[in-house]
Design a protein around this motif. Structure first.
Motif, PDB file in Angstrom:
ATOM      1  N   GLY A 157       0.810  -1.201   0.000  1.00  0.00           N
ATOM      2  CA  GLY A 157       0.000   0.000   0.000  1.00  0.00           C
ATOM      3  C   GLY A 157       0.848   1.257   0.000  1.00  0.00           C
ATOM      4  O   GLY A 157       0.592   2.200  -0.749  1.00  0.00           O
ATOM      5  N   TRP A 158       1.897   1.255   0.822  1.00  0.00           N
ATOM      6  CA  TRP A 158       2.766   2.428   0.873  1.00  0.00           C
ATOM      7  C   TRP A 158       3.441   2.672  -0.471  1.00  0.00           C
ATOM      8  O   TRP A 158       3.496   3.793  -0.957  1.00  0.00           O
ATOM      9  CB  TRP A 158       3.848   2.240   1.935  1.00  0.00           C
ATOM     10  N   MET A 159       3.970   1.557  -1.071  1.00  0.00           N
ATOM     11  CA  MET A 159       4.700   1.742  -2.316  1.00  0.00           C
ATOM     12  C   MET A 159       3.797   2.222  -3.438  1.00  0.00           C
ATOM     13  O   MET A 159       4.209   2.964  -4.315  1.00  0.00           O
ATOM     14  CB  MET A 159       5.379   0.438  -2.741  1.00  0.00           C
ATOM     15  N   GLU A 200       6.274   5.251  -4.446  1.00  0.00           N
ATOM     16  CA  GLU A 200       7.170   5.088  -5.595  1.00  0.00           C
ATOM     17  C   GLU A 200       6.425   4.718  -6.857  1.00  0.00           C
ATOM     18  O   GLU A 200       6.843   5.054  -7.946  1.00  0.00           O
ATOM     19  CB  GLU A 200       8.183   3.998  -5.287  1.00  0.00           C
ATOM     20  N   TYR A 201       5.325   3.963  -6.699  1.00  0.00           N
ATOM     21  CA  TYR A 201       4.624   3.487  -7.873  1.00  0.00           C
ATOM     22  C   TYR A 201       3.378   4.315  -8.106  1.00  0.00           C
ATOM     23  O   TYR A 201       2.385   3.818  -8.610  1.00  0.00           O
ATOM     24  CB  TYR A 201       4.242   2.013  -7.698  1.00  0.00           C
ATOM     25  N   LEU A 202       3.419   5.589  -7.742  1.00  0.00           N
ATOM     26  CA  LEU A 202       2.208   6.399  -7.842  1.00  0.00           C
ATOM     27  C   LEU A 202       1.816   6.603  -9.290  1.00  0.00           C
ATOM     28  O   LEU A 202       0.645   6.527  -9.644  1.00  0.00           O
ATOM     29  CB  LEU A 202       2.442   7.753  -7.152  1.00  0.00           C
ATOM     30  N   ILE A 243      -2.004   5.855 -13.701  1.00  0.00           N
ATOM     31  CA  ILE A 243      -2.240   5.515 -15.108  1.00  0.00           C
ATOM     32  C   ILE A 243      -3.170   4.324 -15.218  1.00  0.00           C
ATOM     33  O   ILE A 243      -4.040   4.279 -16.096  1.00  0.00           O
ATOM     34  CB  ILE A 243      -0.891   5.244 -15.825  1.00  0.00           C
ATOM     35  N   ILE A 244      -3.021   3.357 -14.305  1.00  0.00           N
ATOM     36  CA  ILE A 244      -3.930   2.212 -14.372  1.00  0.00           C
ATOM     37  C   ILE A 244      -5.350   2.624 -14.033  1.00  0.00           C
ATOM     38  O   ILE A 244      -6.312   2.099 -14.631  1.00  0.00           O
ATOM     39  CB  ILE A 244      -3.446   1.084 -13.449  1.00  0.00           C
ATOM     40  N   ILE A 253       8.615  -7.171  -3.121  1.00  0.00           N
ATOM     41  CA  ILE A 253       7.416  -6.316  -3.215  1.00  0.00           C
ATOM     42  C   ILE A 253       7.197  -5.859  -4.651  1.00  0.00           C
ATOM     43  O   ILE A 253       6.067  -5.770  -5.122  1.00  0.00           O
ATOM     44  CB  ILE A 253       7.583  -5.098  -2.283  1.00  0.00           C
ATOM     45  N   GLN A 254       8.303  -5.609  -5.387  1.00  0.00           N
ATOM     46  CA  GLN A 254       8.140  -5.088  -6.740  1.00  0.00           C
ATOM     47  C   GLN A 254       7.387  -6.073  -7.616  1.00  0.00           C
ATOM     48  O   GLN A 254       6.510  -5.693  -8.397  1.00  0.00           O
ATOM     49  CB  GLN A 254       9.510  -4.805  -7.350  1.00  0.00           C
ATOM     50  N   ALA A 255       7.726  -7.366  -7.468  1.00  0.00           N
ATOM     51  CA  ALA A 255       7.053  -8.371  -8.288  1.00  0.00           C
ATOM     52  C   ALA A 255       5.575  -8.421  -7.954  1.00  0.00           C
ATOM     53  O   ALA A 255       4.731  -8.601  -8.836  1.00  0.00           O
ATOM     54  CB  ALA A 255       7.675  -9.736  -8.055  1.00  0.00           C
ATOM     55  N   ARG A 256       5.232  -8.249  -6.657  1.00  0.00           N
ATOM     56  CA  ARG A 256       3.821  -8.331  -6.308  1.00  0.00           C
ATOM     57  C   ARG A 256       3.051  -7.162  -6.867  1.00  0.00           C
ATOM     58  O   ARG A 256       1.926  -7.313  -7.346  1.00  0.00           O
ATOM     59  CB  ARG A 256       3.683  -8.402  -4.801  1.00  0.00           C
ATOM     60  N   ILE A 257       3.662  -5.973  -6.819  1.00  0.00           N
ATOM     61  CA  ILE A 257       2.956  -4.820  -7.382  1.00  0.00           C
ATOM     62  C   ILE A 257       2.791  -4.991  -8.880  1.00  0.00           C
ATOM     63  O   ILE A 257       1.730  -4.701  -9.446  1.00  0.00           O
ATOM     64  CB  ILE A 257       3.718  -3.526  -7.040  1.00  0.00           C
ATOM     65  N   THR A 258       3.849  -5.476  -9.557  1.00  0.00           N
ATOM     66  CA  THR A 258       3.734  -5.688 -10.999  1.00  0.00           C
ATOM     67  C   THR A 258       2.650  -6.704 -11.318  1.00  0.00           C
ATOM     68  O   THR A 258       1.866  -6.524 -12.268  1.00  0.00           O
ATOM     69  CB  THR A 258       5.076  -6.181 -11.561  1.00  0.00           C
ATOM     70  N   THR A 259       2.567  -7.775 -10.520  1.00  0.00           N
ATOM     71  CA  THR A 259       1.528  -8.773 -10.781  1.00  0.00           C
ATOM     72  C   THR A 259       0.150  -8.175 -10.585  1.00  0.00           C
ATOM     73  O   THR A 259      -0.765  -8.447 -11.375  1.00  0.00           O
ATOM     74  CB  THR A 259       1.710  -9.969  -9.852  1.00  0.00           C
TER      75      THR A 259
END
Lengths: 170, 316, 109
Positions: free
Chosen positions: A134-136, A140-142, A147-148, C65-71
């Motif tokens: 949730g934080w990320m 960082e992934y805002l 966009i999604i 965590i990066q892989a989970r967000i990408t998935t």
């Protein structure tokens, strides 16, 4: 004695998950009736959720069930009931084009395995702290997150507009 | 992984017993409530006040012949009650009955129960497509249309509670209600949740998929004996799970003055189930477009505004 | 037997399963007669991709965590794509009364 039996239950359930995934997939592409395909897809999706849980992420597993089976499969069920015509269901008999998936995937698998040689496995599947997701998503992934959201809104509006029946008044 | 084989077998046997006992009690309760609300007495013959009526019904249903129609799709037809019934065993895992009585503590227990509640409707769709019967097909398609109406208000409702508590785990949500129950903070949300859950479990006034006056018997037209009883086991167990979620989310879980936690949980669960049965004999069945417009025009804005107000109050 | 017991922790198993799903989905996309069958096979293909990314992200990367967000993003995009696809399929059925991939060939030739 109970310890080995509990591990056998775990491995047995993992084997059942694999059967669900691959069996469901094979039913989904090789059956004549579209309804069987649909339920093959549902069982495959459930199996993939189990695989995600085994890879250490209960959140992605539950999201898979909620989004795929809850939304995508319901939409596909609606699509099937609105466009049902039993003459053109079914699968074409395999001809020379069946070599394309085999060759392509073998090439992909070969290059993946070649690239994996020599890399040592850093971590095994453990449960990371998933509140970080949730934080990320907000730090960082805002940008991909926003966009999604726009993509989903545009897709839904587009789908509704395409399928809209314009009722003429007068 | 410190579960033992004895634990797994004990859990399965316990849940099977709970599901069966729950169905027995609820069938009797439904007929008694229906009787008294219609100013008659309900079953009184078998046993004192008809308590053993369900046993007689069960014996009758089990001894009936399993009739499978000729042109029905046999695998789908036989698989449908099983697909409806099996996710119950998984959905009962995160449900806390008291501070110490819970099958397994899952971090995302709440989402798991909501995700698995959908598989009931998929079982109904399977039954509708599998029996070669246009009434069953209509019943199955209507049940899937109901998903559209209730999914989003349910998720927003649940998200508001999660926001207030800060955790998905059902045990934490129940523990956080030690002093005040959540229903005192969110009365409107409680009403929205009860309506949404009535939609989810296909109960009156939203039971189009088994509408007896319109669709012969809806999706279970072609099922006799054991298949029919399995579908009803599944429906009553989903009512139990939904009422269990309502107790944990809104009514404080197992907290209460003198009795032990499990007793309070069961009392609260059965009060909510009584409320849902009360709905059945009070409201007439609505039409599908009325239900859809109700879901999207009333439930959704109500829950969204509630969500925004809660977020605002929590941020201050 | 011990090799089978280490399989759930083995990266190669997940890679092979992901590639197998990709192949099955691709086969379905080439050989199904119906647009909805095409969509079902497409969803299978995307499942394969998701498992692949998740497996690599769990086993080869220190921070999974990066892989989970990408998935999660892949799941969302697949849902959007399925929605648009079904809108098109319903509109095509309404206009041409058929949905077989061999009959929909007005642009050919």
């Amino acid at each position: 004695m109970f310890d080995t039996v509990i591990h056998d239950v775990y491995y047995l359930s993992f084997a059942m998950i694999l059967v669900l995934v691959l069996g469901g997939g094979i039913i989904a592409v090789t059956s004549k009736s579209l309804i069987y395909c649909f339920f093959g897809l549902v069982s495959s999706l459930l199996g993939v959720a189990g695989l995600y849980y085994n890879l250490g992420s209960p959140l992605v597993a539950v999201m898979q069930i909620m989004i795929y089976i809850g939304a995508v499969c319901v939409a596909i069920a609606f699509g099937i009931s609105l466009t049902r015509k039993t003459e053109d269901e079914g699968v074409k008999p395999p001809d020379i084009k069946a070599a394309i998936p085999v060759v392509l995937v073998t090439a992909m698998l070969g290059s993946t395995l070649k690239g994996l040689e020599g890399r040592h496995i850093v971590a095994s599947a453990h449960k990371a702290d998933e509140s970080l997701i949730g934080w990320m998503l907000l730090k960082e992934y805002l940008l991909p997150f926003e966009i999604i959201s726009i993509l989903l809104t545009v897709a839904v509006i587009g789908a509704v507009t395409i399928a809209l029946i314009n009722r003429r008044i007068g | 992984m410190n579960i033992s084989l004895l634990g797994i077998v004990g859990y399965l046997v316990g849940i099977a017993a709970l599901v069966g006992l729950n169905a027995v009690i609820l069938v009797w309760l439904e007929r008694k409530v229906a009787g008294h609300m219609q100013f008659r007495l309900g079953p009184m013959e078998v046993g004192p006040h008809g308590i053993l009526q369900t046993l007689a019904d069960g014996i009758k249903l089990v001894s009936k012949q399993l009739v499978i129609p000729d042109e029905a799709d046999k695998p789908l037809f036989l698989l449908a009650p099983i697909v409806s019934l099996v996710p119950i065993f998984a959905a009962m895992v995160p449900l806390p009955f008291s501070e110490t009585v819970q099958a397994w503590e899952l971090n995302i227990g709440l989402l798991l129960i909501i995700a698995l509640g959908l598989l009931n409707t998929l079982g109904i769709l399977l039954a509708g497509w599998g029996s070669n019967n246009k009434y069953a097909l209509l019943g199955g398609a209507r049940a899937v249309a109901q998903i559209l109406a209730y999914k989003i208000p349910l998720l927003i409702c649940v998200m508001t509670i999660i926001m207030m508590t800060g955790s998905f785990s059902l045990r934490d949500i129940a523990i956080a209600q030690k002093d005040t129950w959540n229903v005192l903070y969110q009365p409107i949300l409680f009403i929205v949740y009860i309506i949404t859950v009535t939609l989810e479990t296909n109960r009156s006034p939203f039971d189009f998929s088994e509408a007896e006056s319109e669709l012969v018997a809806g999706f279970h037209t072609e099922y006799s004996g054991m298949g029919f009883s399995l579908f009803f086991l599944a429906e009553y167990s989903y009512m139990f799970i939904a009422a269990g979620l309502a107790t944990v989310l809104f009514l404080g879980g197992w907290h209460g003055p003198w009795l032990p936690g499990v007793a309070w949980t069961l009392i609260k669960i059965y009060s909510i189930i009584f409320l849902m049965m009360w709905f059945r004999w009070t409201f007439p069945r609505v039409r599908i477009d009325q239900m859809l417009s109700f879901g999207w025009k009333i439930l959704l804005p109500l829950s969204l505004i509630n969500f925004i107000i809660t977020a605002g109050v929590l941020a201050l | 037997m011990e090799f089978l017991a280490t399989l759930p922790n083995n990266l190669l198993l997940y890679v092979v399963v992901a590639h197998a799903l990709f192949a099955i989905g691709l086969y379905g996309m080439l050989f199904r007669r119906n647009l909805i069958g095409f969509l079902i096979s497409l969803e299978l293909l995307l499942q394969g991709v998701g498992i692949n990314i998740m497996a690599f992200g769990t086993y080869l990367v220190p921070d999974p965590i990066q892989a989970r967000i990408t998935t999660l993003f892949i799941i969302g995009i697949a849902a959007a794509e399925a929605a648009v696809f079904l809108g098109i399929a319903v509109a095509v059925f309404r206009n041409y009364q058929t949905i077989g991939v061999d009959e929909l060939s007005k642009l050919k030739g």
